[in-house]
Design an enzyme around this catalytic site. Structure first.
Site, mmCIF file in Angstrom:
data_model
loop_
_atom_site.group_PDB
_atom_site.id
_atom_site.type_symbol
_atom_site.label_atom_id
_atom_site.label_comp_id
_atom_site.label_asym_id
_atom_site.label_seq_id
_atom_site.Cartn_x
_atom_site.Cartn_y
_atom_site.Cartn_z
ATOM 1 N N SER A 85 0.819 -1.214 0.000
ATOM 2 C CA SER A 85 0.000 0.000 0.000
ATOM 3 C C SER A 85 0.859 1.273 0.000
ATOM 4 O O SER A 85 2.025 1.262 0.400
ATOM 5 C CB SER A 85 -0.923 0.017 1.218
ATOM 6 O OG SER A 85 -1.709 -1.144 1.254
HETATM 7 N N1 SAM Z 1 -0.615 -4.449 3.769
HETATM 8 C C1 SAM Z 1 0.116 -5.048 2.683
HETATM 9 C C2 SAM Z 1 1.530 -4.564 2.598
HETATM 10 O O1 SAM Z 1 1.934 -3.734 3.423
HETATM 11 O O2 SAM Z 1 2.244 -5.050 1.717
HETATM 12 C C3 SAM Z 1 -0.572 -4.824 1.381
HETATM 13 C C4 SAM Z 1 -1.748 -5.691 1.242
HETATM 14 S S1 SAM Z 1 -2.390 -5.851 -0.377
HETATM 15 C C5 SAM Z 1 -3.038 -4.261 -0.719
HETATM 16 C C6 SAM Z 1 -3.812 -6.837 0.038
HETATM 17 C C7 SAM Z 1 -3.477 -8.253 0.421
HETATM 18 O O3 SAM Z 1 -4.665 -8.892 0.860
HETATM 19 C C8 SAM Z 1 -2.953 -9.087 -0.730
HETATM 20 O O4 SAM Z 1 -1.714 -9.640 -0.422
HETATM 21 C C9 SAM Z 1 -4.028 -10.162 -0.907
HETATM 22 O O5 SAM Z 1 -3.515 -11.397 -1.331
HETATM 23 C C10 SAM Z 1 -4.600 -10.237 0.484
HETATM 24 N N2 SAM Z 1 -5.947 -10.813 0.554
HETATM 25 C C11 SAM Z 1 -6.976 -10.682 -0.307
HETATM 26 N N3 SAM Z 1 -8.054 -11.368 0.118
HETATM 27 C C12 SAM Z 1 -7.697 -11.940 1.296
HETATM 28 C C13 SAM Z 1 -8.372 -12.759 2.234
HETATM 29 N N4 SAM Z 1 -9.637 -13.172 2.041
HETATM 30 N N5 SAM Z 1 -7.702 -13.167 3.335
HETATM 31 C C14 SAM Z 1 -6.418 -12.789 3.551
HETATM 32 N N6 SAM Z 1 -5.724 -12.011 2.684
HETATM 33 C C15 SAM Z 1 -6.351 -11.582 1.582
#
Ligand code: SAM
Length: 235
Positions: A85
């Site tokens: 993000s």
């Molecule tokens: N906070 C993270 C960072 O600092 O790198 C960025 C996160 S990214 C915007 C969103 C993440 O949520 C992705 O890695 C995605 O695979 C994960 N994600 C999506 N759906 C999910 C779920 N149902 N449970 C857990 N993780 C999930």
């Protein structure tokens, strides 16, 4: 499970690396952006959050070929179609959780592990779930290498939360569901806060702050229009 308290000044994390000046510039951009977005999110980012943002080595969470832009105030690809993000959003979401150093926090969407590290500097324990197994494994290894002993990462669908360690003082979701998953509301402590983007992923979503009062009432505040990857999974 025994947790050790992390320290932002721990040299193992690379806080004294050659990126110190770039991190300072990034923090200045976060402060400037919090003024620009004041109409939507009229909260200054606290000194505590800014000092953590100035210390956590974001370049370690970025794919090698992109390290040169690690401290730009923008999201970046981390593989598997996912992103780390934007630093301003990381700071704002952390601020909205109003964490205390005794708190235990649930994060849904570990991704690179960068936001996880920021949370680990602010709270006592962080439980982080990631649905893409290689991302979870990489983040867990890196966070361990950087010396974070108060983080537990697990692969799985975070929309069901992590009941084993509930209730949580804070919950942060870094992928957008269409509606707020009820298990996450259930796993929030009275007095706790949850911050998450909500809305269809093909549109701009709304960053929402949920507060559970001491009598269990759930209050909702719209903070800011945002754009996140979708929360996937079966629920
Ligand atoms: N906070 C993270 C960072 O600092 O790198 C960025 C996160 S990214 C915007 C969103 C993440 O949520 C992705 O890695 C995605 O695979 C994960 N994600 C999506 N759906 C999910 C779920 N149902 N449970 C857990 N993780 C999930």
């Amino acid at each position: 499970m025994e947790f050790l308290k992390p320290r932002v000044t721990d040299k193992k994390r690379g806080c004294d690396d050659r990126y110190v000046a770039e991190r300072r510039r990034m923090v200045a951009e976060i402060v400037a952006m919090s003024h620009e977005t004041g109409g939507y999110a009229p909260r200054p980012i606290s000194e505590k959050v800014l000092s953590v943002m100035a210390a956590v080595p974001r370049h370690r969470f970025i794919p090698e070929g992109m390290v040169y832009c690690a401290y730009y105030n923008r999201p970046l690809p981390i593989g598997h179609g996912q992103t780390i993000s934007q630093p301003y959003i990381v700071a704002l979401m952390t601020e909205l959780l109003a964490l205390d150093e005794q708190d235990n926090v649930l994060e849904i969407g570990t991704g690179s592990g960068y936001q996880t590290a920021v949370l680990a500097e602010m709270a006592d324990r962080v439980y982080s779930m990631e649905i893409i197994a290689p991302l979870a494994a990489h983040a867990a290894d890196l966070l361990g290498e950087l010396g974070y002993a108060n983080i537990r990462v697990k692969t799985g669908d975070g929309s069901a939360g992590w009941p084993e360690y509930a209730p949580f003082d804070g919950i942060i979701v870094t992928a957008a569901p269409n509606r707020i998953p009820q298990p996450l509301i259930d796993q929030l402590k009275p007095g706790g806060r949850m911050v998450l983007p909500v809305g269809s992923w093909s549109y701009i979503q709304q960053l929402i702050l949920i507060t559970k009062t001491m009598d269990g009432t759930v209050q909702q505040e719209n903070i800011l229009p945002v754009s996140f990857v979708p929360l996937t999974g079966g629920r």
